[in-house]
Enzyme design. Structure first.
Site, PDB file in Angstrom:
ATOM      1  N   GLU A  73      13.823  29.927  98.300  1.00 21.08           N
ATOM      2  CA  GLU A  73      12.556  29.730  97.688  1.00 21.08           C
ATOM      3  C   GLU A  73      11.913  31.413  97.641  1.00 21.08           C
ATOM      4  OE1 GLU A  73       8.008  27.767  98.010  1.00 21.08           O
ATOM      5  OE2 GLU A  73       9.602  26.921  99.165  1.00 21.08           O
ATOM      6  N   ASP A  74      11.993  32.051  98.854  1.00 18.35           N
ATOM      7  CA  ASP A  74      11.573  33.398  98.893  1.00 18.35           C
ATOM      8  C   ASP A  74      12.417  34.519  98.562  1.00 18.35           C
ATOM      9  OD1 ASP A  74       9.262  32.097  99.448  1.00 18.35           O
ATOM     10  OD2 ASP A  74       9.453  32.268 101.491  1.00 18.35           O
TER      11      ASP A  74
END
Length: 756
Positions: free
Chosen positions: A98-99
């Site tokens: 996600e990051d």
């Protein structure tokens, strides 16, 4: 390489190791040292930590602390819950996809398919576009539950992630605090409860309580603290009495201790009973842990002999465990202070399950098993999960899906019996119809009556704990739409809806085919139904396909005469067009010398919504109500200027070619003030149940669509028809809204109709 041996040279990407990282390394090292099981892969955990540290370097949380602290905390919680190496590694890596730019394939390459699946299962869909927050939330949960079905460990990783986020929620804006806390209370705390992880469930509920009702939280926390010393003293006296009695009876007692109820539990009890804090006596419980099931019941007798039992306050969760595998004996007694006290009696194994739930299956039973995530042999405990997966396809609408998830995560708290003695757990307020569908879909579909405790009852009778239920069936009986107004379980609601969508539609299609076949004759009828000509007839009657047309014909929404006339018009127009030119097909306007879009002007003043009518009188034709985004054509009329139709409108077929005017929508048109809207009429066939119109209007409201008119037609024990006049900005808005309405589970069909 052991993580304790890491030095500055091992972290070549950073020349120094700050104090916080040193602490993280020590915690990570303890994760490896704390378990000597052969299943523990220390190297995997170390590599996951190093990988996460590298990728999160330079990232910080809202609190200002380095982001790596969060994965470290999540991994620590998973180790505490007894997670294996893959789970702990996933704890370190759960935010990587996600990051950062790391892909799932790279995670599998470095850490294996098992870790990849766990990480993907908890990854949000942040890189995808959704029309609203509800759709994003629903799709995230759909993915998560699908991953859970393959490996139940996914949700344990997610719960650990959510718990640490809740512990550090102070640094977010208030609106985000409330949004996350509400989702935690409605979804994640019930999930922890379903999995029996009591420790996580209580803390998640209390932390949500803190942000959602801060004043009530603060008040109850102070009240509990004020009398803590007195309460602990009295519980200690009570515990000593029980220890002496158990020792005298020769029962080995592992623990007798007091446990305060969590704050949100007290708050709920006050609201449910409509009482003040001083009126709630059982804000603490005494827990007794013994060795065997037999000793649990012997201890119960000793408790009732030593203290006065309170009628109606005894629950046997050993003989009848909760759906999350929780087992214990609960009894309420009057203690030595004259106040009521709840006493819980359980074995060591029961206590582990009560504290760790599904995690106890790994921590105390299955060390060394490589298939920790599988639920084989415990499938009966995860009926709720299978139902959630069934709704992945049944409930397309995001709002309805989320409501069903929240409802199904609530505990089944009514236990009834089949005539053979099998126990069935149902939602509070469930009826014999809910019971019938829980047994089997066909039992519910053919239910004609019910007996409860050998007495005939109505089908809407609420069932109570201990009822013996017998369902009476009949082959030619079918479900009633009225059942949707009183059934409580989502399983029953969805089965009733599915039956009507499937069988009612099939019946109407068959009836429509029969009517049309009698009129047209059997010769060539099947090939006619599959032809482009019949599809064209369906489109002209405002139906998407031939089956929709036949269904409408079957239940009388359109007449046989209209269908036959439309078919004759299509055949006639095709013959005329073929005689004039072979260049035009039935998918075009079907008139000779029709201008194409390449012949239209390339630009037009921006003060008119339609290009080609500047300075002329015009109106939108009510027969087809074209909207921006749809191909249009103008027809010169005698008294009303130019009439604007959809290309392909049946009313343009017989118009002379010289009366056509090439038109198009102006993409640069910018109306001042309120956006330009266009009237559209739709007809929706729905299952007739309470609230269905409100659900449809809510979807229209979500898309900022105004409703000009509404008419509802109902029929005995049959679907209802809802006709709505709405104001639409363009075709994209119309199609998006129609798709959302069609996803409502009670909607059977939706079609566009002409103005009246």
């Amino acid at each position: 390489m052991n993580i304790q041996t890491l030095s500055k040279k091992d972290f070549s990407y950073d020349c120094s190791i700050p104090d916080w990282l040193q602490q993280c390394m020590e915690i990570s090292g303890n994760l490896v040292k704390s378990d000597t099981s052969p299943a523990t892969n220390g190297d995997l955990i170390v590599r996951a930590f190093e990988f996460a540290y590298q990728l999160h370097q330079g990232q910080y949380r809202k609190s200002g602390e380095p982001y790596i602290n969060h994965p470290i905390a999540v991994a620590g919680l998973l180790r505490y819950l007894g997670g294996d190496s893959a789970m702990v590694a996933a704890g370190f890596l759960h935010d990587i996809i996600e990051d950062t730019e790391v892909t799932p394939e790279e995670i599998e390459q470095h850490f294996g398919a098992e870790v990849r699946h766990l990480v993907e299962g908890v990854t949000k869909l942040s890189k995808f576009n959704f029309s609203n927050t509800t759709e994003r939330q629903a799709e995230n949960f759909r993915r998560m539950f699908l991953a859970m079905a393959k490996d139940i460990r996914v949700i344990v990783v997610k719960l650990a992630d959510r718990l640490h986020n809740m512990r550090t929620l102070d640094f977010l804006p208030e609106h985000k605090q409330r949004s996350i806390a509400l989702e935690t209370r409605e979804i994640f705390a019930p999930l922890a409860n379903r999995l029996g992880i009591g420790r996580l469930k209580w803390e998640l509920e209390d932390l949500s309580f803190k942000y959602l009702e801060p004043e009530a939280y603060k008040n109850i926390k102070e009240l509990v603290s004020d009398r803590r010393a007195f309460r602990e003293e009295k519980l200690a006296q009570l515990a000593q009495v029980l220890r002496d009695r158990l020792e005298k009876a020769g029962i080995k007692c592992y623990e007798v201790s007091g446990r305060p109820k969590h704050l949100y539990g007290i708050y709920k009890k006050m609201n449910q009973r409509q009482k003040q804090f001083h009126e709630i006596y059982d804000i603490a419980a005494l827990r007794v842990i013994v060795e065997t099931n037999e000793e649990c019941y012997r201890t119960l007798a000793i408790v009732h002999d030593a203290f006065r039992p309170i009628p109606g306050r005894f629950k046997d969760y050993i003989g009848l465990p909760k759906p999350n595998r929780y087992q214990s004996l609960h009894t309420g007694v009057i203690g030595n202070t004259g106040r009521s006290v709840e006493i819980q009696i359980r074995t060591v194994e029961m206590h582990h399950i009560a504290e760790y739930g599904i995690a106890a299956h790994w921590k105390y039973k299955e060390k060394g098993n490589s298939n920790l995530g599988e639920v084989t042999g415990m499938d009966d405990k995860f009926t709720w999960l299978r139902q959630l997966l069934e709704w992945q396809s049944d409930l397309k609408d995001a709002t309805e899906y989320l409501e069903s998830v929240k409802s199904n995560l609530e505990f089944d708290d009514v236990y009834v019996f089949t005539p053979e003695g099998d126990v069935i757990a149902l939602t509070h307020g469930a009826t014999p119809v809910d019971f019938a569908y829980r047994i089997h879909s066909e039992v519910g579909n053919h239910c004609k009556g019910a007996k409860v405790n050998e007495r005939i009852v109505t089908l809407d009778t609420p069932l109570k704990n201990g009822d013996i239920v017998e369902i009476l069936t009949q082959k030619n009986i079918r479900p009633s739409l009225d059942w949707l107004n009183f059934v409580k379980t989502n399983t029953a609601k969805n089965r009733i809806r599915q039956w009507y969508k499937r069988s009612h539609r099939d019946e109407n299609i068959a009836r429509g085919r029969e009517l049309l076949e009698k009129e047209m004759g059997k010769n060539g009828f099947e090939s006619l139904l599959k032809s482009e000509r019949m599809l064209s007839v369906s489109k002209r009657c405002n139906y998407h396909n031939v089956d929709d047309l036949l269904a409408a014909l079957g239940y009388g929404e359109i007449t046989l005469n209209l269908v036959v006339n439309r078919l004759r018009d299509v055949l006639k127009s095709q013959s005329q067009i073929q005689a004039v030119s072979q260049e035009f097909t039935t998918t075009s306007l079907q008139v000779p010398n029709l201008p194409t879009y390449s012949q239209l002007p390339s630009s037009s003043p921006s003060n008119s919504p339609i290009m080609g009518v500047e300075g002329l009188l015009y109106h939108i034709a009510g027969c087809c109500n074209p909207i921006p985004g749809e191909p249009i054509i103008g027809i010169v009329t005698r008294t009303k200027g130019i009439s604007i139709h959809q290309q392909g409108c049946s009313n343009t077929i017989t118009v002379e070619g010289e009366r056509f005017v090439p038109l198009s929508w102006n993409p640069n048109y910018q109306p001042g003030g309120r956006p330009q809207t266009y009237g559209v009429n739709i007809c929706i066939e729905v299952l007739d149940r309470v609230g269905v119109l409100n659900d449809i209007l809510s979807r229209l409201k979500d898309n900022n669509i105004n409703v000009c008119s509404a008419q509802v037609k109902t029929f005995p024990d049959a679907p209802a028809l809802i006709e709505l006049g709405i104001e639409i900005c363009d075709r994209e808005q119309f199609e998006r809204t129609c798709a959302q309405i069609k996803n409502i589970s009670d909607v059977l069909t939706l079609r566009r109709i002409n103005s009246k």
